[in-house]
Design a protein around this motif. Structure first.
Motif, PDB file in Angstrom:
ATOM      1  N   ARG A  53       3.805  96.502-100.729  1.00  0.00           N
ATOM      2  CA  ARG A  53       3.474  97.903-100.457  1.00  0.00           C
ATOM      3  C   ARG A  53       3.574  98.151 -98.956  1.00  0.00           C
ATOM      4  NH1 ARG A  53      -1.167  96.984-103.920  1.00  0.00           N
ATOM      5  NH2 ARG A  53      -0.743  97.883-105.946  1.00  0.00           N
ATOM      6  N   ILE A  59      -0.375 100.915 -93.630  1.00  0.00           N
ATOM      7  CA  ILE A  59      -0.704 101.957 -92.654  1.00  0.00           C
ATOM      8  C   ILE A  59      -0.998 101.195 -91.362  1.00  0.00           C
ATOM      9  CG2 ILE A  59      -2.278 103.832 -92.059  1.00  0.00           C
ATOM     10  CD1 ILE A  59      -2.981 104.004 -95.077  1.00  0.00           C
ATOM     11  N   ARG A  67      -4.834  96.968 -91.203  1.00  0.00           N
ATOM     12  CA  ARG A  67      -5.194  96.590 -92.578  1.00  0.00           C
ATOM     13  C   ARG A  67      -4.247  95.497 -93.065  1.00  0.00           C
ATOM     14  NH1 ARG A  67      -5.703 102.258 -92.297  1.00  0.00           N
ATOM     15  NH2 ARG A  67      -7.642 103.133 -93.115  1.00  0.00           N
ATOM     16  N   PRO A  68      -4.728  94.592 -93.891  1.00  0.00           N
ATOM     17  CA  PRO A  68      -3.840  93.538 -94.411  1.00  0.00           C
ATOM     18  C   PRO A  68      -2.787  94.107 -95.357  1.00  0.00           C
ATOM     19  CG  PRO A  68      -6.016  93.382 -95.409  1.00  0.00           C
ATOM     20  CD  PRO A  68      -6.109  94.454 -94.376  1.00  0.00           C
ATOM     21  N   GLY A  69      -1.655  93.426 -95.409  1.00  0.00           N
ATOM     22  CA  GLY A  69      -0.597  93.797 -96.353  1.00  0.00           C
ATOM     23  C   GLY A  69      -0.669  92.922 -97.589  1.00  0.00           C
ATOM     24  N   VAL A  70       0.176  93.226 -98.553  1.00  0.00           N
ATOM     25  CA  VAL A  70       0.149  92.494 -99.808  1.00  0.00           C
ATOM     26  C   VAL A  70       1.579  92.306-100.309  1.00  0.00           C
ATOM     27  CG1 VAL A  70      -0.022  94.497-101.362  1.00  0.00           C
ATOM     28  CG2 VAL A  70      -1.146  92.359-101.996  1.00  0.00           C
ATOM     29  N   TYR A  97       3.828  90.741-103.925  1.00  0.00           N
ATOM     30  CA  TYR A  97       3.769  90.260-105.304  1.00  0.00           C
ATOM     31  C   TYR A  97       5.123  89.673-105.689  1.00  0.00           C
ATOM     32  CZ  TYR A  97      -0.271  93.423-105.437  1.00  0.00           C
ATOM     33  OH  TYR A  97      -1.457  94.052-105.185  1.00  0.00           O
ATOM     34  N   HIS A 128      -2.178  87.336-105.512  1.00  0.00           N
ATOM     35  CA  HIS A 128      -1.344  88.128-104.616  1.00  0.00           C
ATOM     36  C   HIS A 128      -1.184  87.393-103.307  1.00  0.00           C
ATOM     37  CE1 HIS A 128      -5.544  89.300-103.950  1.00  0.00           C
ATOM     38  NE2 HIS A 128      -5.232  89.492-102.683  1.00  0.00           N
ATOM     39  N   MET A 177      -1.626  87.738 -99.585  1.00  0.00           N
ATOM     40  CA  MET A 177      -2.362  88.574 -98.649  1.00  0.00           C
ATOM     41  C   MET A 177      -1.754  88.313 -97.278  1.00  0.00           C
ATOM     42  SD  MET A 177      -5.556  90.188 -98.839  1.00  0.00           S
ATOM     43  CE  MET A 177      -6.964  90.492 -97.765  1.00  0.00           C
ATOM     44  N   ILE A 196       3.395 102.945-100.558  1.00  0.00           N
ATOM     45  CA  ILE A 196       2.015 102.448-100.598  1.00  0.00           C
ATOM     46  C   ILE A 196       1.416 102.651-101.992  1.00  0.00           C
ATOM     47  CG2 ILE A 196       0.949 104.610 -99.800  1.00  0.00           C
ATOM     48  CD1 ILE A 196      -0.922 102.887 -98.091  1.00  0.00           C
ATOM     49  N   THR A 226     -10.670 101.199 -97.712  1.00  0.00           N
ATOM     50  CA  THR A 226      -9.253 101.387 -97.398  1.00  0.00           C
ATOM     51  C   THR A 226      -8.628 100.164 -96.730  1.00  0.00           C
ATOM     52  OG1 THR A 226      -9.314 102.314 -95.161  1.00  0.00           O
ATOM     53  CG2 THR A 226      -9.839 103.809 -96.978  1.00  0.00           C
ATOM     54  N   TRP A 227      -9.432  99.171 -96.368  1.00  0.00           N
ATOM     55  CA  TRP A 227      -8.869  97.919 -95.825  1.00  0.00           C
ATOM     56  C   TRP A 227      -8.466  96.961 -96.952  1.00  0.00           C
ATOM     57  CZ3 TRP A 227      -9.966 100.834 -91.893  1.00  0.00           C
ATOM     58  CH2 TRP A 227      -9.492 100.487 -90.627  1.00  0.00           C
ATOM     59  N   PRO A 260      -6.223  95.561 -99.707  1.00  0.00           N
ATOM     60  CA  PRO A 260      -4.788  95.623 -99.947  1.00  0.00           C
ATOM     61  C   PRO A 260      -4.420  95.574-101.418  1.00  0.00           C
ATOM     62  CG  PRO A 260      -5.413  93.386 -99.454  1.00  0.00           C
ATOM     63  CD  PRO A 260      -6.690  94.198 -99.440  1.00  0.00           C
ATOM     64  N   GLN A 261      -5.391  95.285-102.270  1.00  0.00           N
ATOM     65  CA  GLN A 261      -5.039  94.866-103.621  1.00  0.00           C
ATOM     66  C   GLN A 261      -5.670  95.761-104.671  1.00  0.00           C
ATOM     67  OE1 GLN A 261      -3.576  92.810-105.625  1.00  0.00           O
ATOM     68  NE2 GLN A 261      -4.948  91.669-106.918  1.00  0.00           N
ATOM     69  N   PRO A 268      -5.530 100.016-103.618  1.00  0.00           N
ATOM     70  CA  PRO A 268      -4.248 100.699-103.804  1.00  0.00           C
ATOM     71  C   PRO A 268      -3.786 100.659-105.253  1.00  0.00           C
ATOM     72  CG  PRO A 268      -4.049  98.938-102.164  1.00  0.00           C
ATOM     73  CD  PRO A 268      -5.459  98.933-102.655  1.00  0.00           C
ATOM     74  N   ASP A 273     -14.329 102.586 -92.603  1.00  0.00           N
ATOM     75  CA  ASP A 273     -13.824 103.801 -93.243  1.00  0.00           C
ATOM     76  C   ASP A 273     -14.515 105.040 -92.712  1.00  0.00           C
ATOM     77  OD1 ASP A 273     -11.847 102.644 -94.739  1.00  0.00           O
ATOM     78  OD2 ASP A 273     -13.134 102.288 -96.482  1.00  0.00           O
ATOM     79  N   ALA A 309     -10.176 107.619 -91.160  1.00  0.00           N
ATOM     80  CA  ALA A 309      -9.527 106.543 -91.912  1.00  0.00           C
ATOM     81  C   ALA A 309      -9.359 106.946 -93.379  1.00  0.00           C
ATOM     82  CB  ALA A 309     -10.346 105.258 -91.798  1.00  0.00           C
ATOM     83  N   GLU A 353      -6.522 109.615 -93.661  1.00  0.00           N
ATOM     84  CA  GLU A 353      -5.193 109.031 -93.534  1.00  0.00           C
ATOM     85  C   GLU A 353      -4.814 108.295 -94.826  1.00  0.00           C
ATOM     86  OE1 GLU A 353      -4.827 105.822 -90.689  1.00  0.00           O
ATOM     87  OE2 GLU A 353      -2.760 106.432 -90.252  1.00  0.00           O
ATOM     88  N   TYR A 354      -5.777 107.559 -95.352  1.00  0.00           N
ATOM     89  CA  TYR A 354      -5.502 106.711 -96.505  1.00  0.00           C
ATOM     90  C   TYR A 354      -5.253 107.523 -97.775  1.00  0.00           C
ATOM     91  CZ  TYR A 354      -5.848 102.533 -99.386  1.00  0.00           C
ATOM     92  OH  TYR A 354      -5.575 101.507-100.254  1.00  0.00           O
TER      93      TYR A 354
END
Ligand SMILES: [Cu+2]
Lengths: 152, 212
Positions: free
Chosen positions: A35, A38, A42-45, A47, A108, A110, A145, B76-77, B79-80, B83, B115, B119, B122-123
């Motif tokens: 995804r 932003i 923030r962490p990404g993910v 799969y 996932h 991370m 996202i 919002t932090w 990731p899994q 979302p 948050d 934040a 935006e999210y």
């Protein structure tokens, strides 16, 4: 979309056998996706599905990418009270002939400590490291996202 | 070093001719997950808390009286789970189309430290426009969580960051503020839509104003 793991065949042929484990050359990685993020705080993910086509179990012991300083495999679990938490998986075993799915809601990748934002439409290289020392490097496409799957 | 998590995968058949998939769903986490409704939320009318939505409007449980609502907790932090839940809800809303026009959809953060209103704004802007984001002081969030019977806790991550463990169900209320049902995280869409329709059907058509 089919993204296949790159084999490290030569290395596998040169090394002597002892603890028999399948590695990067036997594991086919498909349906990888991420995804968009932003920013970078923030962490990404990510799969994907890892299919072990070998005759021996394969064990994923790590990840590497220029995108994130700390890429790791997490598991999300929900307890009987409905509380969901993540835990770091130091290794993930894929039995011979089986597949492990990293998908929303469960296992996932991370991507912590992002080095730059993950932009929809772009992609990045991610190396999956196996216990036998081999690696499979894939190109992971970055979706929106709000994406829900690899073809969304 | 954290203790290695011991895994028990539930094996899922993936259709004829396809190898069995060792999916990342635990037995407690998959389709056979136990019902989490033993700690059910109070009616919205019995709750008391004050927050701010992502457009800086003052909000509280009374904001949701008059129309059916769908409320869930997250941050919002995340990731899994968050979302994924937000994407699912966006998908449900798209599937319901104009049927869902009178549904209030709210994400309440369990992470007010990060948050902020900005934040949240935006999210939620990345998801369906009907989704609202509520935040507030830690004390008000604790009051809300108590009303919804939601649990949350800070959990450290390697590298000094932290994440939040939290109740991941989605709560559905009717226009009078009574709980209609809970949609569990992972629940297939075909189960979710009828539940939302049920909450909407129980709503008086003469919905009063005062919604976000
Ligand atoms: Cu994670």
């Amino acid at each position: 979309m089919r993204l296949f793991g790159i084999a490290a065949f030569a290395l596998a042929l040169l090394t002597t056998a002892p603890p028999v484990l399948a590695g990067g050359e036997d594991v086919v990685i498909e349906d990888a996706w991420s995804r968009a993020s932003i920013g970078t705080s923030r962490p990404g993910v990510a799969y994907m599905t890892l299919q072990n086509t070998g005759a021996e179990p394969a064990v994923v012991t790590g990840l590497r990418t220029n995108l994130a300083m700390m890429p790791m495999i997490h598991a999300s679990t929900t307890d009987a009270q409905g509380v969901t938490r993540m835990s770091h998986m130091e290794e993930v075993k894929i039995a011979a002939g089986e597949a492990v799915a990293l998908e929303p809601g469960g296992l996932h990748v991370m991507l912590m400590d992002l080095q730059h934002p993950m932009v929809e439409g772009e992609s990045y290289a991610l190396s999956v490291i196996f216990a036998d020392g081999t690696e499979a490097t894939i190109e992971v496409p970055i979706l929106g996202i709000a994406a829900r799957g690899p073809s969304d | 070093m954290r203790r290695r998590a011991l895994l028990q995968y539930g094996a899922l058949g993936l259709g004829a001719g396809v190898a069995t998939l060792f999916a990342g769903w635990w037995q407690v986490d998959g389709p056979d997950a136990p019902d989490v409704s033993n700690g059910r939320p109070l009616p919205l009318t019995a709750m008391d808390f004050a927050m701010t939505d992502h457009e800086r409007q003052p909000v509280g449980p009374q904001t949701l009286i008059g129309r059916a609502s769908l409320v869930f907790f997250g941050f919002t932090w995340c990731p899994q789970v968050c979302p994924t839940t937000l994407a699912d809800i966006s998908h449900w809303l798209d599937g319901l189309g104009t049927e869902a026009d009178t549904l209030d959809v709210v994400l309440i953060t369990v992470d007010p430290e990060r948050d902020t209103v900005e934040a949240m704004a935006e999210y939620v802007g990345y998801f369906h426009p009907q989704i609202r984001g509520w935040t507030g002081s830690p004390a008000e969030i604790a009051r809300a969580a108590e009303g919804f019977r939601v649990r949350y806790e800070k959990a450290p991550l390697e590298g000094g960051d932290y994440t939040m463990n939290h109740t991941s169900g989605v709560f559905l209320f009717d226009a009078a503020g009574a709980l209609v049902s809970i949609i569990d995280y992972h629940e297939p869409r075909e189960f979710a839509l009828p539940k939302i329709r049920r909450a909407l059907a129980r709503s008086p058509s003469e919905a009063v104003s005062g919604t976000g």
